[in-house]
Design a protein around this motif. Sequence first.
Motif, short mmCIF file in Angstrom:
data_model
loop_
_atom_site.label_atom_id
_atom_site.label_comp_id
_atom_site.label_asym_id
_atom_site.label_seq_id
_atom_site.Cartn_x
_atom_site.Cartn_y
_atom_site.Cartn_z
N ARG A 48 0.82 -1.22 0.00
CA ARG A 48 0.00 0.00 0.00
C ARG A 48 0.86 1.27 0.00
O ARG A 48 0.59 2.23 0.72
CB ARG A 48 -0.95 -0.02 1.21
CG ARG A 48 -1.93 -1.18 1.19
CD ARG A 48 -2.83 -1.24 2.42
NE ARG A 48 -3.64 -0.04 2.55
CZ ARG A 48 -4.75 0.22 1.88
NH1 ARG A 48 -5.18 -0.65 0.96
NH2 ARG A 48 -5.43 1.32 2.07
N LEU A 49 1.87 1.29 -0.84
CA LEU A 49 2.75 2.46 -0.91
C LEU A 49 2.13 3.58 -1.74
O LEU A 49 2.59 4.72 -1.66
CB LEU A 49 4.11 2.06 -1.51
CG LEU A 49 4.89 0.96 -0.79
CD1 LEU A 49 6.24 0.75 -1.47
CD2 LEU A 49 5.08 1.31 0.68
N ALA A 50 1.13 3.24 -2.54
CA ALA A 50 0.46 4.26 -3.36
C ALA A 50 -1.01 3.89 -3.48
O ALA A 50 -1.55 3.74 -4.57
CB ALA A 50 1.11 4.37 -4.73
N SER A 51 -1.65 3.76 -2.32
CA SER A 51 -3.06 3.38 -2.29
C SER A 51 -3.95 4.62 -2.30
O SER A 51 -3.48 5.75 -2.41
CB SER A 51 -3.33 2.56 -1.02
OG SER A 51 -3.28 3.39 0.12
N ASP A 52 -5.25 4.40 -2.14
CA ASP A 52 -6.19 5.51 -2.10
C ASP A 52 -6.32 6.11 -0.70
O ASP A 52 -7.06 7.09 -0.51
CB ASP A 52 -7.57 5.04 -2.57
CG ASP A 52 -7.58 4.64 -4.03
OD1 ASP A 52 -6.78 5.22 -4.80
OD2 ASP A 52 -8.37 3.75 -4.41
N ALA A 53 -5.62 5.55 0.27
CA ALA A 53 -5.69 6.05 1.64
C ALA A 53 -5.02 7.42 1.75
O ALA A 53 -4.00 7.67 1.10
CB ALA A 53 -5.02 5.07 2.60
N PRO A 54 -5.57 8.32 2.57
CA PRO A 54 -4.97 9.65 2.72
C PRO A 54 -3.53 9.62 3.21
O PRO A 54 -2.74 10.51 2.88
CB PRO A 54 -5.88 10.33 3.75
CG PRO A 54 -7.19 9.61 3.65
CD PRO A 54 -6.82 8.19 3.34
N ASP A 55 -3.17 8.59 4.02
CA ASP A 55 -1.82 8.52 4.57
C ASP A 55 -0.88 7.67 3.72
O ASP A 55 0.21 7.31 4.16
CB ASP A 55 -1.84 7.99 6.00
CG ASP A 55 -2.46 6.59 6.12
OD1 ASP A 55 -2.85 6.02 5.08
OD2 ASP A 55 -2.54 6.08 7.25
N SER A 56 -1.30 7.37 2.49
CA SER A 56 -0.44 6.60 1.60
C SER A 56 0.87 7.35 1.35
O SER A 56 0.86 8.56 1.11
CB SER A 56 -1.16 6.36 0.27
OG SER A 56 -0.30 5.72 -0.66
N PRO A 57 2.01 6.68 1.41
CA PRO A 57 3.30 7.35 1.26
C PRO A 57 3.45 8.20 0.00
O PRO A 57 4.11 9.24 0.04
CB PRO A 57 4.30 6.18 1.26
CG PRO A 57 3.65 5.15 2.11
CD PRO A 57 2.18 5.25 1.77
N HIS A 58 2.84 7.79 -1.09
CA HIS A 58 3.03 8.57 -2.32
C HIS A 58 2.46 9.98 -2.18
O HIS A 58 2.92 10.91 -2.87
CB HIS A 58 2.42 7.85 -3.52
CG HIS A 58 0.93 8.03 -3.67
ND1 HIS A 58 0.01 7.43 -2.82
CD2 HIS A 58 0.20 8.74 -4.58
CE1 HIS A 58 -1.22 7.76 -3.21
NE2 HIS A 58 -1.13 8.55 -4.27
N ASN A 59 1.50 10.16 -1.28
CA ASN A 59 0.94 11.50 -1.08
C ASN A 59 1.93 12.44 -0.40
O ASN A 59 1.73 13.67 -0.41
CB ASN A 59 -0.34 11.42 -0.24
CG ASN A 59 -1.49 10.80 -0.99
OD1 ASN A 59 -1.63 10.98 -2.20
ND2 ASN A 59 -2.34 10.04 -0.30
N ASN A 60 2.96 11.89 0.23
CA ASN A 60 3.95 12.70 0.93
C ASN A 60 5.26 12.84 0.16
O ASN A 60 6.26 13.31 0.71
CB ASN A 60 4.24 12.09 2.31
CG ASN A 60 3.08 12.24 3.26
OD1 ASN A 60 2.39 13.26 3.25
ND2 ASN A 60 2.83 11.23 4.07
N ALA A 61 5.24 12.44 -1.11
CA ALA A 61 6.48 12.44 -1.89
C ALA A 61 7.15 13.82 -1.93
O ALA A 61 8.38 13.93 -1.88
CB ALA A 61 6.20 11.96 -3.31
N ALA A 62 6.35 14.87 -2.00
CA ALA A 62 6.91 16.22 -2.12
C ALA A 62 7.69 16.64 -0.88
O ALA A 62 8.49 17.58 -0.94
CB ALA A 62 5.80 17.23 -2.40
N LYS A 63 7.48 15.95 0.24
CA LYS A 63 8.18 16.29 1.48
C LYS A 63 9.50 15.53 1.64
O LYS A 63 10.26 15.81 2.57
CB LYS A 63 7.28 15.98 2.68
CG LYS A 63 5.95 16.73 2.68
CD LYS A 63 5.09 16.29 3.85
CE LYS A 63 3.73 16.95 3.83
NZ LYS A 63 2.86 16.47 4.94
N ILE A 64 9.74 14.58 0.77
CA ILE A 64 10.92 13.73 0.90
C ILE A 64 12.15 14.40 0.27
O ILE A 64 12.13 14.81 -0.89
CB ILE A 64 10.68 12.36 0.23
CG1 ILE A 64 9.56 11.61 0.95
CG2 ILE A 64 11.96 11.52 0.22
CD1 ILE A 64 9.18 10.29 0.29
#
Length: 243
Positions: free
Chosen positions: A152-168
């Motif tokens: 679930r690294l890029a799932s539909d969940a709000p806390d999915s890691p891909h949603n935080n990519a811009a912070k990495i």
Amino acid sequence: MTMREIEIKTEDGTAKAALVLPVTASKAGVILYMDAFGPRAALYEMAERLAGEGYAVLVPDLFYRFGAYGPYDAKTAFSDEKLRAEIMGMVGGTTQEMTQRDTAAFLEALSENGATGSIGAVGYCMGGGRALNAAATYPDRIVAAASFHGGRLASDAPDSPHNNAAKIKARVYVGTAGVDGSFPPEQSGRLAEALRIAGVDHIIENYVGSDHGWCIADHGVYNEKGAERHWSRLTTFFAETLR
């Protein structure tokens, strides 16, 4: 090297953790985020192998909020419906946000034990996404984040890691099982796109012929050849980034 059990005060209680220190003191450290079966001998052996590369390694218990549990046999636990429900209840009850908050205490524990320099994060199974989200939450400290058979690294969940990519700001390595229902091709493509748009230095590599859990020696699907390939990639990745 030396390994000892420590207790880490978090906002929500006290997490036990194994701390493995290298023979020669190092300012670089690694947080190893567990899979769904919790801290155990197989993970401690992996931590010792990383410590042999010169890093202080922390293996925290992410399920500490549930009190005593296990131990579980990774080969058979999911074939028992009661144990499977118990484990998945703890997985679901330990949110990404909880682990992100806890990681502040994990980083402090490493600092208190001499690892005041750059930090790497590596996670397996449920720990894979936590390693990536930790890098997004603590971008000035975590400079390398790796996930192996993470789900679930890029799932539909709000806390999915891909949603935080811009912070990495860290470099990212993702090793995926050849076929993995928890991280299907569409999620792999979504994660790659998010990391690329965010300008994150990253690699996503498919370990064809390996199943979810292939890296860890006590799993029924352990694949020695694939596991050694994972070790080669991981140690090179950390050697290039951790100082």
